[in-house]
Design a protein around this motif. Structure first.
Motif, PDB file in Angstrom:
ATOM      1  N   GLY A   1      32.353  36.914  57.187  1.00  0.00           N
ATOM      2  CA  GLY A   1      33.457  37.141  56.254  1.00  0.00           C
ATOM      3  C   GLY A   1      33.079  38.096  55.143  1.00  0.00           C
ATOM      4  O   GLY A   1      31.943  38.111  54.661  1.00  0.00           O
ATOM      5  N   LEU A   2      34.040  38.922  54.762  1.00  0.00           N
ATOM      6  CA  LEU A   2      33.896  39.742  53.558  1.00  0.00           C
ATOM      7  C   LEU A   2      35.029  39.311  52.632  1.00  0.00           C
ATOM      8  O   LEU A   2      36.175  39.153  53.077  1.00  0.00           O
ATOM      9  CB  LEU A   2      34.073  41.222  53.879  1.00  0.00           C
ATOM     10  N   LEU A   3      34.720  39.142  51.371  1.00  0.00           N
ATOM     11  CA  LEU A   3      35.729  38.633  50.448  1.00  0.00           C
ATOM     12  C   LEU A   3      36.506  39.799  49.855  1.00  0.00           C
ATOM     13  O   LEU A   3      36.000  40.529  49.012  1.00  0.00           O
ATOM     14  CB  LEU A   3      35.048  37.823  49.341  1.00  0.00           C
ATOM     15  N   GLY A   4      37.714  39.959  50.323  1.00  0.00           N
ATOM     16  CA  GLY A   4      38.562  41.042  49.819  1.00  0.00           C
ATOM     17  C   GLY A   4      39.750  40.440  49.119  1.00  0.00           C
ATOM     18  O   GLY A   4      40.583  39.789  49.740  1.00  0.00           O
ATOM     19  N   SER A   5      39.807  40.619  47.813  1.00  0.00           N
ATOM     20  CA  SER A   5      40.913  40.036  47.040  1.00  0.00           C
ATOM     21  C   SER A   5      40.880  40.632  45.646  1.00  0.00           C
ATOM     22  O   SER A   5      39.815  40.690  45.029  1.00  0.00           O
ATOM     23  CB  SER A   5      40.724  38.522  46.970  1.00  0.00           C
ATOM     24  N   ILE A   6      42.024  41.036  45.127  1.00  0.00           N
ATOM     25  CA  ILE A   6      41.975  41.599  43.767  1.00  0.00           C
ATOM     26  C   ILE A   6      41.834  40.497  42.723  1.00  0.00           C
ATOM     27  O   ILE A   6      41.491  40.761  41.587  1.00  0.00           O
ATOM     28  CB  ILE A   6      43.226  42.457  43.431  1.00  0.00           C
ATOM     29  N   ASP A   7      42.101  39.249  43.100  1.00  0.00           N
ATOM     30  CA  ASP A   7      42.099  38.158  42.118  1.00  0.00           C
ATOM     31  C   ASP A   7      40.709  37.670  41.729  1.00  0.00           C
ATOM     32  O   ASP A   7      40.571  36.953  40.752  1.00  0.00           O
ATOM     33  CB  ASP A   7      42.857  36.945  42.684  1.00  0.00           C
ATOM     34  N   ASN A   8      39.706  37.976  42.519  1.00  0.00           N
ATOM     35  CA  ASN A   8      38.364  37.419  42.345  1.00  0.00           C
ATOM     36  C   ASN A   8      38.433  35.900  42.267  1.00  0.00           C
ATOM     37  O   ASN A   8      37.898  35.275  41.345  1.00  0.00           O
ATOM     38  CB  ASN A   8      37.693  37.983  41.088  1.00  0.00           C
ATOM     39  N   ASP A   9      39.081  35.315  43.250  1.00  0.00           N
ATOM     40  CA  ASP A   9      39.356  33.881  43.209  1.00  0.00           C
ATOM     41  C   ASP A   9      38.402  33.072  44.076  1.00  0.00           C
ATOM     42  O   ASP A   9      38.700  31.933  44.426  1.00  0.00           O
ATOM     43  CB  ASP A   9      40.812  33.629  43.648  1.00  0.00           C
ATOM     44  N   PHE A  10      37.255  33.641  44.450  1.00  0.00           N
ATOM     45  CA  PHE A  10      36.302  32.891  45.257  1.00  0.00           C
ATOM     46  C   PHE A  10      35.190  32.317  44.410  1.00  0.00           C
ATOM     47  O   PHE A  10      34.632  33.009  43.552  1.00  0.00           O
ATOM     48  CB  PHE A  10      35.666  33.797  46.316  1.00  0.00           C
ATOM     49  N   SER A  11      34.852  31.070  44.684  1.00  0.00           N
ATOM     50  CA  SER A  11      33.671  30.493  44.059  1.00  0.00           C
ATOM     51  C   SER A  11      32.457  31.008  44.816  1.00  0.00           C
ATOM     52  O   SER A  11      32.569  31.347  45.994  1.00  0.00           O
ATOM     53  CB  SER A  11      33.726  28.976  44.155  1.00  0.00           C
ATOM     54  N   GLY A  12      31.328  31.069  44.152  1.00  0.00           N
ATOM     55  CA  GLY A  12      30.103  31.425  44.852  1.00  0.00           C
ATOM     56  C   GLY A  12      29.829  32.909  44.931  1.00  0.00           C
ATOM     57  O   GLY A  12      28.873  33.325  45.569  1.00  0.00           O
ATOM     58  N   THR A  13      30.664  33.717  44.318  1.00  0.00           N
ATOM     59  CA  THR A  13      30.376  35.153  44.253  1.00  0.00           C
ATOM     60  C   THR A  13      30.817  35.659  42.886  1.00  0.00           C
ATOM     61  O   THR A  13      31.756  35.125  42.299  1.00  0.00           O
ATOM     62  CB  THR A  13      31.104  35.924  45.371  1.00  0.00           C
ATOM     63  N   ASP A  14      30.130  36.680  42.398  1.00  0.00           N
ATOM     64  CA  ASP A  14      30.536  37.237  41.100  1.00  0.00           C
ATOM     65  C   ASP A  14      31.805  38.063  41.237  1.00  0.00           C
ATOM     66  O   ASP A  14      32.598  38.147  40.323  1.00  0.00           O
ATOM     67  CB  ASP A  14      29.450  38.166  40.543  1.00  0.00           C
ATOM     68  N   ALA A  15      31.931  38.717  42.383  1.00  0.00           N
ATOM     69  CA  ALA A  15      33.052  39.647  42.519  1.00  0.00           C
ATOM     70  C   ALA A  15      33.532  39.688  43.955  1.00  0.00           C
ATOM     71  O   ALA A  15      32.742  39.522  44.893  1.00  0.00           O
ATOM     72  CB  ALA A  15      32.611  41.051  42.090  1.00  0.00           C
ATOM     73  N   THR A  16      34.829  39.908  44.134  1.00  0.00           N
ATOM     74  CA  THR A  16      35.380  40.156  45.460  1.00  0.00           C
ATOM     75  C   THR A  16      35.701  41.647  45.541  1.00  0.00           C
ATOM     76  O   THR A  16      35.914  42.296  44.501  1.00  0.00           O
ATOM     77  CB  THR A  16      36.674  39.348  45.661  1.00  0.00           C
ATOM     78  N   ILE A  17      35.768  42.161  46.758  1.00  0.00           N
ATOM     79  CA  ILE A  17      36.088  43.586  46.920  1.00  0.00           C
ATOM     80  C   ILE A  17      37.502  43.826  46.388  1.00  0.00           C
ATOM     81  O   ILE A  17      38.446  43.176  46.836  1.00  0.00           O
ATOM     82  CB  ILE A  17      35.989  43.981  48.408  1.00  0.00           C
ATOM     83  N   GLY A  18      37.638  44.684  45.425  1.00  0.00           N
ATOM     84  CA  GLY A  18      38.965  45.027  44.893  1.00  0.00           C
ATOM     85  C   GLY A  18      39.215  44.545  43.480  1.00  0.00           C
ATOM     86  O   GLY A  18      40.056  45.092  42.773  1.00  0.00           O
ATOM     87  N   CYS A  19      38.465  43.516  43.034  1.00  0.00           N
ATOM     88  CA  CYS A  19      38.836  42.921  41.745  1.00  0.00           C
ATOM     89  C   CYS A  19      38.570  43.886  40.580  1.00  0.00           C
ATOM     90  O   CYS A  19      39.358  43.946  39.631  1.00  0.00           O
ATOM     91  CB  CYS A  19      38.156  41.579  41.534  1.00  0.00           C
ATOM     92  N   TYR A  20      37.494  44.643  40.651  1.00  0.00           N
ATOM     93  CA  TYR A  20      37.217  45.533  39.514  1.00  0.00           C
ATOM     94  C   TYR A  20      38.143  46.752  39.493  1.00  0.00           C
ATOM     95  O   TYR A  20      38.409  47.304  38.427  1.00  0.00           O
ATOM     96  CB  TYR A  20      35.740  45.944  39.488  1.00  0.00           C
ATOM     97  N   SER A  21      38.641  47.141  40.660  1.00  0.00           N
ATOM     98  CA  SER A  21      39.628  48.232  40.645  1.00  0.00           C
ATOM     99  C   SER A  21      40.912  47.744  39.991  1.00  0.00           C
ATOM    100  O   SER A  21      41.537  48.466  39.207  1.00  0.00           O
ATOM    101  CB  SER A  21      39.923  48.705  42.063  1.00  0.00           C
ATOM    102  N   ALA A  22      41.312  46.511  40.330  1.00  0.00           N
ATOM    103  CA  ALA A  22      42.522  45.959  39.713  1.00  0.00           C
ATOM    104  C   ALA A  22      42.314  45.820  38.204  1.00  0.00           C
ATOM    105  O   ALA A  22      43.201  46.144  37.409  1.00  0.00           O
ATOM    106  CB  ALA A  22      42.848  44.609  40.337  1.00  0.00           C
ATOM    107  N   LEU A  23      41.125  45.369  37.818  1.00  0.00           N
ATOM    108  CA  LEU A  23      40.847  45.231  36.378  1.00  0.00           C
ATOM    109  C   LEU A  23      40.904  46.602  35.692  1.00  0.00           C
ATOM    110  O   LEU A  23      41.403  46.734  34.569  1.00  0.00           O
ATOM    111  CB  LEU A  23      39.469  44.587  36.176  1.00  0.00           C
TER     112      LEU A  23
END
Ligand code: ADP
Length: 764
Positions: free
Chosen positions: A152-174
């Motif tokens: 799995g790769l975590l792709g989400s602009i919300d950064n809503d996953f526990s256990g990772t600092d960042a999901t792919i897309g969240c900093y672009s949305a920010l």
């Protein structure tokens, strides 16, 4: 990476909501897979494509993903697919997997998509048995497919996953959110208005929290942490406090899922009415909506997606039938693997805790870092700030100085320190224009360079250094420097800067033997676009510069589309770090760095590579190609000479030109990453300095931890002492080259080459 035992077919699928960076991940997966003797297959429209089969599934070639790095969204499409939730749908998907010979899947999406993938894998043997039993497939057909590997790769602009600092897309949305709010600032300040800004996040407040920190918002609503009863009074009192301190604008950030402790939705219009009616503020609501999701990925997402894509392929190759499915995560700077089902389960538990109104548990499960950021934001913004004050005998006079070249993040970090000091009862003192400024004032210059400072809200996003920075070192006049420390009764010194700042602190530390006034705690927050400070893998300012440089390269590469067959040699400042990371994020052909060096043979090798590339290309590729060259790589082969040689030797296959962005690379406004890291690290620095309150000068001098550098190492933030046997000066500093002795980014130069088709992937 070693070659897999057999030629694997890896399916790539993006599912659920799209996110910037997904294309960068696909590009990295495709090319890493090919380099490792695997066959990457695109599966279009998420699970829908897997069920439909036919033309929805097809091989991806090296050239197919060219130019994908800067593209937003996902170019293989994403969809929500109800039938994959049903057994029949998954049965059909398994049929297509076998028919296409795909034995591993890399799925990039949110928790729904990964839950589906995990379920699919857990049912795999049963699905195959059923397909054989019903005669859909034969024993021979399923025999080579006894196990299915899923990563799995975590792709989400919300950064809503526990256990990772960042999901792919969240900093672009920010980034998109911060750009919008930065623009609102002007109107808000001009008219003394209030703005209620609604950002995405139905169940997760990460975007809202980070935007609040990065823009210095007055108040924040997130779903995981409802405000206490009576929040209307709290909010109004803080806003009035800030207005009374001279703030002309008011910003309230609200996540779309904001709620009170009884789970009642808090609407932006409700907040607007309160501000208008109770405070008589001219208040507007701005709902940012889907613009947050789109657009080109920021530097960080390109880097993250590329490195995680590579890691995902490696995970596929390393997996056995017994290995639990992993997801690729990140902790600070380190790409890691975590258990997919556990990560998804903890993430779901956050939502369950919120439904059960167990908000402390929701916060705890989200991420320790999330809670830390939230607490820091709340404390600095506290309605009753008298509660924060420390006892009078623990109140310190904290001097702030900038040393070296300006770097993005200097002002936001200084602003945080000032806010922190004022909240705690310390006295923040700005030393203007570095060490010469300090000494000049001592000789009674009319304009004081050492001044107590007040809250400076505008500095939240400003690049450069508002208090002025200077490269001179204290050793130029240590006597006066020490006399000034005594005269102004500094209790602690907070330094922001690059290698010069590091050297300055080292000199002050050594001079403590002689000068008693220097026996105070000293701390360095690294800020340098060169990222060249020992004790950390990351300096403030490098993200801002990288974003600027990446945007620049995207534009010039695009500019070649009318002329075709263009090579741009882009000259960068700083160290090879900036060149390499920018090269990774723009898909450069190669990077020239002082650390690796260059000669004529290398240039000729690159010319040959480019000639071959353009001759195979038949005009299909319109955008230009980029080579990034650090300005100090070679005295002889400067940027324009390299471009001329390439142009000459290109045999009319392509044209080449040198481009020098110069000081443009320092960037304009500070990037959101630099702002929030400045915030977090500055607070940690202050807490550390406070821990020395009440200790004697000699006790302080005897404690190695009284002189430290804050940094990110591997997956942790740490404070490392300068001195002592294990100190950074002795173990991590190359004094001669004025650099850290161990630079982990160097191996990324080979990754740039490999992903542009220049080498193997053995390094990863
Ligand atoms: P996200 O992946 O962003 O959380 P969704 O929850 O909409 O988005 O999930 C995307 C897709 O993943 C769904 O449309 C469905 O095809 C699949 N999926 C989600 N949850 C499950 C599940 N429990 N079982 C099987 N497939 C699922």
């Amino acid at each position: 990476m070693t070659k897999g035992p057999k030629r694997r077919r890896i399916g790539i699928l993006t599912s659920g909501g799209d996110a910037p960076g997904m294309n960068a991940a696909i590009r990295a997966i495709v090319r890493t897979a090919i380099l490792n003797n695997c066959e990457p297959y695109a599966i279009h429209e998420g699970y829908e494509g897997l069920i439909q089969g036919d033309s929805m599934i097809h091989p991806l070639l090296w050239e197919d993903v060219r130019g994908w790095l800067p593209r937003g969204g996902t170019l293989i499409g994403s969809a929500r697919c109800a039938s994959f939730r049903e057994h029949e749908g998954r049965l059909q998907a398994a049929t297509n997997m076998v028919l296409f010979g795909i034995d591993a899947l890399i799925v990039c999406g949110g928790d729904g998509s990964l839950t589906g993938a995990d379920l699919f894998r857990s049912e795999w043997s049963d699905l195959l048995q059923e397909l054989v039993a019903t005669g859909t497939l034969s024993e021979e057909q399923v025999a080579p497919h006894q196990s299915l590997n899923i990563v799995g790769l975590l792709g989400s602009i919300d950064n809503d996953f526990s256990g990772t600092d960042a999901t792919i897309g969240c900093y672009s949305a920010l980034t998109r959110i911060c750009e919008a709010i930065d623009d609102v600032f002007d109107t808000a300040s001009s008219h003394r208005r209030a703005f209620v800004i609604e950002v995405m996040g139905r169940h997760c407040g990460w975007l809202a929290l980070m935007a609040a920190i990065a823009t210095g918002a007055d108040w924040l609503f997130i779903p995981e942490r409802p405000p206490r009863d009576g929040w209307e009074d709290d909010m109004c009192s803080i806003i009035m406090k800030n207005r009374n301190q001279g703030k002309r604008r008011t910003i309230v950030i609200i996540a779309e899922g904001a709620q009170d402790s009884e789970l009642n939705h808090i609407a932006s219009s409700t907040v607007k009415d309160i501000l208008s009616q109770r405070l008589d503020l001219d208040t507007r609501v701005s709902v940012l909506g889907h613009i947050q999701r789109g657009g080109t990925p920021c530097f960080y997402d390109r880097w993250l997606a590329t490195m995680q894509g590579i890691k995902a392929v490696k995970a596929v190759l390393d997996m056995t039938a017994e290995t639990p499915s992993p997801v690729v995560t990140i902790r600070e700077n380190k790409i890691t693997l975590s258990g997919l089902s556990k990560t998804v389960a903890v993430t779901k538990e956050v939502s369950i805790s919120m439904q059960d109104k167990d908000f402390p548990k929701a916060m705890q499960l989200r991420d320790p870092e999330f809670m830390e950021y939230h607490n820091a934001y709340r404390h600095l913004n506290a309605a009753d700030y008298r509660k924060m004050l420390v006892a009078p005998e623990k109140q310190l006079r904290i001097a702030i100085i900038h040393v070296g070249s300006p770097a993005g993040g200097m002002n936001p970090a200084t602003r945080t320190v000032i806010a922190y000091c004022l909240a705690k009862g310390h006295t923040p003192i700005a030393i203007h224009n570095g060490f010469p400024g300090l000494c000049r004032h001592h000789s009674d210059q009319p304009e004081g360079s050492v001044r107590e400072v007040k809250m400076t809200d505008d500095w939240v996003n400003l690049g450069g250094s508002e208090i002025g920075t200077n490269c001179s070192l204290p050793s130029e006049d240590m006597e006066t420097t020490a006399a000034c420390f005594e005269k102004y009764r500094f209790d602690a010194l907070f330094v922001i800067g690059g290698f010069e700042a590091f050297t300055a602190i080292s000199q002050l530390r050594k001079a403590r033997e002689q000068y008693r006034a220097l026996r105070i705690p000293l701390i360095l927050l690294p800020a340098s676009m060169s990222n060249d400070v020992p004790g950390t893998e990351y300096s403030l300012g490098s993200d801002t510069s990288l974003n600027t440089l990446v945007g620049f390269c995207d534009v010039i590469r695009q500019s070649a589309s009318s002329s075709r067959h263009c090579v741009f040699v882009v000259e960068t400042q700083g160290s090879g770090h900036l060149a390499t990371l920018a090269g990774l994020a723009v898909g450069a052909v190669t990077v020239y760095t002082p650390e690796r060096g260059m000669d004529l043979q290398r240039i000729m090798g690159d010319v040959k590579f480019l000639r071959d590339q353009f001759s195979q290309d038949h005009g299909a590729n319109q955008a230009g190609k980029i080579i990034i060259r650090n300005e100090r790589t070679s005295r002889v082969y400067n940027t324009h000479v390299v471009a001329k040689i390439m142009q000459d030797e290109g045999n009319h296959r392509f044209s080449a030109q040198g481009v020098v962005p110069g000081h443009f690379q320092q960037g304009g406004k500070v990037s959101p990453i630099d702002r929030i890291r400045a915030f977090r690290m500055a607070i940690k620095c202050m807490e550390h300095l406070e821990s020395f309150a009440g200790r004697s000068a000699d006790e302080i001098m005897d404690d190695d931890h009284s002189v430290t550098v804050i940094g990110i190492k591997d997956s942790h933030i740490c404070l490392s002492p300068f001195g002592g046997q294990h100190g950074v000066e002795a173990t991590e500093t190359d004094w001669q080259r004025q650099r850290p002795s161990n630079e982990l980014w160097m191996e990324l130069q080979d990754v740039v080459d490999a992903l542009s088709g220049r080498g193997s992937m053995a390094v990863v």
